[in-house]
Design an enzyme around this catalytic site. Sequence first.
Site, PDB file in Angstrom:
ATOM      1  N   HIS A 308      -1.358  -6.582  -1.773  1.00 23.32           N
ATOM      2  CA  HIS A 308      -2.030  -7.363  -0.741  1.00 23.32           C
ATOM      3  C   HIS A 308      -1.237  -8.630  -0.507  1.00 23.32           C
ATOM      4  O   HIS A 308      -0.679  -9.189  -1.440  1.00 23.32           O
ATOM      5  CB  HIS A 308      -3.461  -7.714  -1.179  1.00 23.32           C
ATOM      6  CG  HIS A 308      -4.329  -8.128  -0.053  1.00 23.32           C
ATOM      7  ND1 HIS A 308      -4.353  -9.425   0.412  1.00 23.32           N
ATOM      8  CD2 HIS A 308      -5.179  -7.422   0.731  1.00 23.32           C
ATOM      9  CE1 HIS A 308      -5.195  -9.491   1.421  1.00 23.32           C
ATOM     10  NE2 HIS A 308      -5.705  -8.302   1.645  1.00 23.32           N
ATOM     11  N   ASP A 366      -9.085  -0.727   0.058  1.00 27.75           N
ATOM     12  CA  ASP A 366      -8.889   0.586   0.663  1.00 27.75           C
ATOM     13  C   ASP A 366      -8.729   1.697  -0.357  1.00 27.75           C
ATOM     14  O   ASP A 366      -8.863   2.869  -0.030  1.00 27.75           O
ATOM     15  CB  ASP A 366      -7.662   0.562   1.575  1.00 27.75           C
ATOM     16  CG  ASP A 366      -7.910  -0.316   2.780  1.00 27.75           C
ATOM     17  OD1 ASP A 366      -9.016  -0.244   3.309  1.00 27.75           O
ATOM     18  OD2 ASP A 366      -7.003  -1.064   3.158  1.00 27.75           O
TER      19      ASP A 366
HETATM   20  N1  ACO Z   1       3.831   0.153  -3.442  1.00 21.95           N
HETATM   21  C1  ACO Z   1       5.036  -0.142  -3.947  1.00 21.95           C
HETATM   22  N2  ACO Z   1       5.645  -1.343  -3.832  1.00 21.95           N
HETATM   23  C2  ACO Z   1       4.978  -2.292  -3.155  1.00 21.95           C
HETATM   24  C3  ACO Z   1       3.704  -2.072  -2.598  1.00 21.95           C
HETATM   25  C4  ACO Z   1       3.129  -0.792  -2.759  1.00 21.95           C
HETATM   26  N3  ACO Z   1       1.931  -0.519  -2.259  1.00 21.95           N
HETATM   27  N4  ACO Z   1       3.290  -3.187  -1.971  1.00 21.95           N
HETATM   28  C5  ACO Z   1       4.251  -4.092  -2.128  1.00 21.95           C
HETATM   29  N5  ACO Z   1       5.283  -3.548  -2.861  1.00 21.95           N
HETATM   30  C6  ACO Z   1       6.505  -4.250  -3.272  1.00 21.95           C
HETATM   31  C7  ACO Z   1       7.463  -4.396  -2.104  1.00 21.95           C
HETATM   32  O1  ACO Z   1       8.383  -3.330  -2.056  1.00 21.95           O
HETATM   33  C8  ACO Z   1       8.141  -5.709  -2.410  1.00 21.95           C
HETATM   34  O2  ACO Z   1       9.149  -5.455  -3.390  1.00 21.95           O
HETATM   35  P1  ACO Z   1      10.473  -6.396  -3.425  1.00 21.95           P
HETATM   36  O3  ACO Z   1       9.994  -7.781  -3.730  1.00 21.95           O
HETATM   37  O4  ACO Z   1      11.280  -5.785  -4.530  1.00 21.95           O
HETATM   38  O5  ACO Z   1      11.104  -6.273  -2.065  1.00 21.95           O
HETATM   39  C9  ACO Z   1       7.040  -6.542  -3.080  1.00 21.95           C
HETATM   40  O6  ACO Z   1       6.124  -5.582  -3.643  1.00 21.95           O
HETATM   41  C10 ACO Z   1       6.274  -7.445  -2.107  1.00 21.95           C
HETATM   42  O7  ACO Z   1       5.847  -6.647  -1.002  1.00 21.95           O
HETATM   43  P2  ACO Z   1       5.802  -7.146   0.493  1.00 21.95           P
HETATM   44  O8  ACO Z   1       5.810  -5.981   1.414  1.00 21.95           O
HETATM   45  O9  ACO Z   1       6.845  -8.201   0.702  1.00 21.95           O
HETATM   46  O10 ACO Z   1       4.389  -7.860   0.526  1.00 21.95           O
HETATM   47  P3  ACO Z   1       3.521  -8.151   1.802  1.00 21.95           P
HETATM   48  O11 ACO Z   1       2.603  -9.242   1.428  1.00 21.95           O
HETATM   49  O12 ACO Z   1       4.395  -8.336   3.002  1.00 21.95           O
HETATM   50  O13 ACO Z   1       2.723  -6.760   2.024  1.00 21.95           O
HETATM   51  C11 ACO Z   1       1.052  -5.098   2.013  1.00 21.95           C
HETATM   52  C12 ACO Z   1       1.409  -6.561   1.687  1.00 21.95           C
HETATM   53  C13 ACO Z   1       1.445  -4.770   3.454  1.00 21.95           C
HETATM   54  C14 ACO Z   1      -0.451  -4.913   1.883  1.00 21.95           C
HETATM   55  C15 ACO Z   1       1.812  -4.172   1.020  1.00 21.95           C
HETATM   56  O14 ACO Z   1       1.418  -4.464  -0.312  1.00 21.95           O
HETATM   57  C16 ACO Z   1       1.606  -2.701   1.326  1.00 21.95           C
HETATM   58  O15 ACO Z   1       2.328  -2.138   2.164  1.00 21.95           O
HETATM   59  N6  ACO Z   1       0.602  -2.025   0.647  1.00 21.95           N
HETATM   60  C17 ACO Z   1       0.296  -0.663   0.936  1.00 21.95           C
HETATM   61  C18 ACO Z   1      -0.581  -0.569   2.184  1.00 21.95           C
HETATM   62  C19 ACO Z   1      -1.998  -1.059   1.932  1.00 21.95           C
HETATM   63  O16 ACO Z   1      -2.637  -0.688   0.973  1.00 21.95           O
HETATM   64  N7  ACO Z   1      -2.489  -1.882   2.859  1.00 21.95           N
HETATM   65  C20 ACO Z   1      -3.851  -2.403   2.822  1.00 21.95           C
HETATM   66  C21 ACO Z   1      -3.871  -3.894   2.762  1.00 21.95           C
HETATM   67  S1  ACO Z   1      -5.503  -4.460   2.521  1.00 21.95           S
HETATM   68  C22 ACO Z   1      -6.235  -4.374   4.014  1.00 21.95           C
HETATM   69  O17 ACO Z   1      -5.661  -4.388   5.058  1.00 21.95           O
HETATM   70  C23 ACO Z   1      -7.669  -4.257   3.965  1.00 21.95           C
END
Ligand code: ACO
Length: 431
Positions: A308, A366
């Site tokens: 998140h 979720d």
């Molecule tokens: N699985 C694996 N790796 C992940 C995940 C994941 N679900 N989420 C983040 N990471 C990693 C990224 O690859 C990144 O790694 P790095 O630092 O080596 O590049 C690091 O964790 C940070 O991730 P970001 O994408 O920069 O974080 P951001 O805050 O932009 O994204 C998000 C947040 C979009 C929710 C992300 O965690 C994600 O895509 N999760 C999966 C989708 C999801 O569950 N979304 C629901 C959100 S809650 C809602 O809307 C109600």
Amino acid sequence: MTDTQKSATLTLDGESYELPIFSPTAGPDVVDIRKLYAQAGVFTYDPGFTSTASCDSTITYIDGDKGELLHRGYPIDQLAGKSHYLEVCYLLLYGELPTAAQLEDFEVRVTRHTMVHEQMHNFFRGFRRDAHPMATLVGVVGAMSAFYHDSLDVTDPWQREVAAVRLIAKLPTIAAMAYKYSIGQPFVYPRNDLDYAANFLHMCFSVPAEEYHVNPILSRAMDRILTLHADHEQNASTSTVRLASSSGANPFACIAAGIACLWGPAHGGANQACLEMLKEIGTVDRIPEYIERAKDKNDPFRLMGFGHRVYKNTDPRAKVLKQSADEVLELLGVENNPLLQVAKELEQTALNDPYFIEKKLFPNVDFYSGIILEAMGFPTSMFTPIFALSRTVGWISQWKEMIADPQNKIGRPRQLYLGETMRDYTDIEQR
Ligand code: ACO
């Protein structure tokens, strides 16, 4: 917003600029950069708004490190445990918990608006039978501006109020109609003797051919899902609603924009994507393979329902829903459901994996909502529409707050331009 008397100093080309600092009632201080361009001739750069407060607000507060979510100061676990969705709607919209009389009046107002204009049925019939219910929802909610002309004037507080109630009341009806249309069943009219959540289940699952009784445990679980998704401060879809509305667009158009944004798998679409992922994994023995894929930088796969932008600790909504999932699955006698086994094992494996620990990736709301909705009988395509109908009150509350704010001005971000500088047009023969 309190002026702290503190300021930050920016030094640029030998000149110093004092930037005021404001203190919120909770959370980090903010540096006021509104006059920066006028004074120093520079913009700030913050793609994804990771460090930018786009507005001030009194509705919702999140402390991502502590895993805390407050609506008007009340913790979400207390609201999910003691309150119910329509009371939380009132709280979000008006700022205080209602008295018994205020709640009754609000419930009557919402209940009176649950039907949609009969002519709207034709809209649904214009969609392809296999349209995703989110596509239908975006279209039909946008089309509300063609039906409810007496609540389009955003400068009139009374019209804003009517639009707010209409949206909260009609979204379940529209979402249920989108579902019924997609499975070829007749639309079911709302029943005003049922509560908000029970009425939604009734409109989704009853058919004219037989009696349908809403199980109170299921309607309570549905109410909890709605409550937990009601608002989440300045997330992508809420910011979309605010940006759309900053131009003076009508409320139905703005909420349709929010629904479109919510649809994406990084936001509200994650609950559908999460369940599809669990089905793809299928059996517990395949979990390590998917965990490795999620960690692999060269693989676009992410563990859906994990991570998140704000929560770097357990999502407090996920905690409540995990308990709700256990109750619902036990009631339905599907606690040994293979999907749930995969979900539970996947959660444990990820929570103990150094990659997820180091990056502070915890299950989000979720992860569990999809499991509950699937057990209730909803197809995955309905998960995001249900999120949209719960979030409508949050969008509307933020929209009302924004319009009433005298500082409200059109949202217009700047950019860091990296394209060509001015050059002369080349005639086609010379290219
Ligand atoms: N699985 C694996 N790796 C992940 C995940 C994941 N679900 N989420 C983040 N990471 C990693 C990224 O690859 C990144 O790694 P790095 O630092 O080596 O590049 C690091 O964790 C940070 O991730 P970001 O994408 O920069 O974080 P951001 O805050 O932009 O994204 C998000 C947040 C979009 C929710 C992300 O965690 C994600 O895509 N999760 C999966 C989708 C999801 O569950 N979304 C629901 C959100 S809650 C809602 O809307 C109600």
